[in-house]
Design an enzyme around this catalytic site. Structure first.
Site, PDB file in Angstrom:
ATOM      1  N   SER A   1      -3.071  10.947   8.407  1.00 57.00           N
ATOM      2  CA  SER A   1      -3.022  10.397   9.787  1.00 57.00           C
ATOM      3  C   SER A   1      -2.044   9.569  10.168  1.00 57.00           C
ATOM      4  O   SER A   1      -1.802   9.150  11.458  1.00 57.00           O
ATOM      5  CB  SER A   1      -4.435   9.539   9.720  1.00 57.00           C
ATOM      6  OG  SER A   1      -4.212   8.608   8.668  1.00 57.00           O
TER       7      SER A   1
ATOM      8  N   ASP B   1      -1.508  10.581   0.469  1.00 58.27           N
ATOM      9  CA  ASP B   1      -2.004  12.239   0.837  1.00 58.27           C
ATOM     10  C   ASP B   1      -1.153  12.201   0.510  1.00 58.27           C
ATOM     11  O   ASP B   1      -0.147  12.342   1.221  1.00 58.27           O
ATOM     12  CB  ASP B   1      -2.676  11.480   2.205  1.00 58.27           C
ATOM     13  CG  ASP B   1      -3.795  12.275   2.915  1.00 58.27           C
ATOM     14  OD1 ASP B   1      -4.428  12.811   1.898  1.00 58.27           O
ATOM     15  OD2 ASP B   1      -4.138  11.846   3.683  1.00 58.27           O
TER      16      ASP B   1
ATOM     17  N   GLU C   1     -15.581  14.418   5.224  1.00 56.36           N
ATOM     18  CA  GLU C   1     -15.140  14.049   6.444  1.00 56.36           C
ATOM     19  C   GLU C   1     -16.628  15.259   7.424  1.00 56.36           C
ATOM     20  O   GLU C   1     -16.204  16.133   7.245  1.00 56.36           O
ATOM     21  CB  GLU C   1     -14.076  14.626   6.579  1.00 56.36           C
ATOM     22  CG  GLU C   1     -13.585  14.439   7.503  1.00 56.36           C
ATOM     23  CD  GLU C   1     -12.064  13.966   8.015  1.00 56.36           C
ATOM     24  OE1 GLU C   1     -11.690  13.722   8.963  1.00 56.36           O
ATOM     25  OE2 GLU C   1     -11.452  13.511   7.011  1.00 56.36           O
TER      26      GLU C   1
END
Length: 284
Positions: free
Chosen positions: A46, A84, A182
């Site tokens: 993100s 990530d 998610e």
């Protein structure tokens, strides 16, 4: 001195005290979140959207992820730092996946990595064999958003919900120490949580997970492009930043800043000698 949390520590929290995870991308933010008691800090892809301004998560590179993971790792004293794996760092084969994960650990200082989807079980197994703890991720997987048809809730039908359960169980069998769920219905997240022996970390997955994660820019009100339904904003720091910057610019333009207290003095004798030198310069 606080003992740094490890992946086994996180795994042992299954069914116990809820795990609190937040994203972090820089040293000062990570320092504040670590001192606040975050169990895990996710250096999420993100980063591409909330820090680098890209329209999605696909544009961030492995080099950029390593760079920001380094900063977060320097700050974390207790929190487990999870790096990530960005798009195309693990989709091109086992060897490339292990090397990419190794960079996040060796160069970035991460103590675990995360990858999206259940289509990379061999990659997960190879990372775990290499001594790299892996966090899984099912449901809405932003790196695959083009194939999913957008940022949509996953598992809304019986068939797709059952598939998510199978994927979570497969990731556990491959060696993951935890799994992010998610944007899935709460009932699905509850069933996954009950059927795996590792912690589930929800984001838009309801209250039944073993922990929760949110993007820190959403929590603090620093990202205005859109706000997902599952986000709760705990502050509006974006507004405070604008107000503070506006006051600064006003005072600069009015000559109110800097004031005398913001400057540095000079010994009177040195100041007099300096003025004498100036006179010599002018005369010369």
């Amino acid at each position: 001195m606080l003992k740094p949390l490890t992946a086994p520590d996180i795994a042992s929290r299954k069914g116990g005290e809820r795990l609190a995870m937040l994203t972090a991308y820089d040293y000062p933010t990570a320092l504040a979140l670590d001192q606040a008691g975050a169990d895990m800090l996710l250096v999420g892809d993100s980063l591409a959207m909330v820090v680098l301004g890209h329209p999605d998560t696909l544009s961030v590179t492995l080099d950029e992820m390593v760079h920001h993971t380094k900063a977060v790792s320097r700050a974390a004293r207790r929190s487990l730092v999870v790096g990530d794996l960005p798009f195309l760092s693990y989709q091109a084969g086992v060897e490339r996946a292990v090397l990419a994960a190794g960079r996040l650990v060796q160069e970035g200082g991460a103590r675990a990595v995360k990858l999206e989807g259940a289509g990379y079980l061999r990659e997960v197994e190879a990372m775990v064999r290499a001594g790299i703890p892996v966090m899984g991720h099912v449901g809405l997987t932003p790196q695959l958003v083009a194939g999913l048809g957008g940022f949509k809730v996953q598992g809304k039908t019986a068939e797709t919900a059952a598939r998510l359960v199978r994927e979570a169980m497969a990731l556990e069998a491959a060696g993951c120490f935890s799994i992010v769920l998610e944007a899935v219905p709460s009932v699905v997240a509850r069933e996954i949580t009950a059927r795996v022996s590792i912690p589930t970390i929800g984001i838009g997955a309801g209250p039944h997970c073993d922990g929760q994660v949110l993007v820190i820019h959403d929590v603090l009100g620093l990202f205005e492009r859109f706000t997902p339904k599952f986000v709760k904003r705990y502050a509006e720091l974006g507004n405070l930043m604008q107000e503070a910057a506006g006051r600064y610019m006003y005072e600069v333009r009015q000559g109110a800043f800097p004031a005398d207290e913001h400057g540095f003095g000079m010994d009177p004798q040195e100041a007099a000698a300096f003025r004498g030198l100036l006179n010599d310069i002018v005369a010369g």
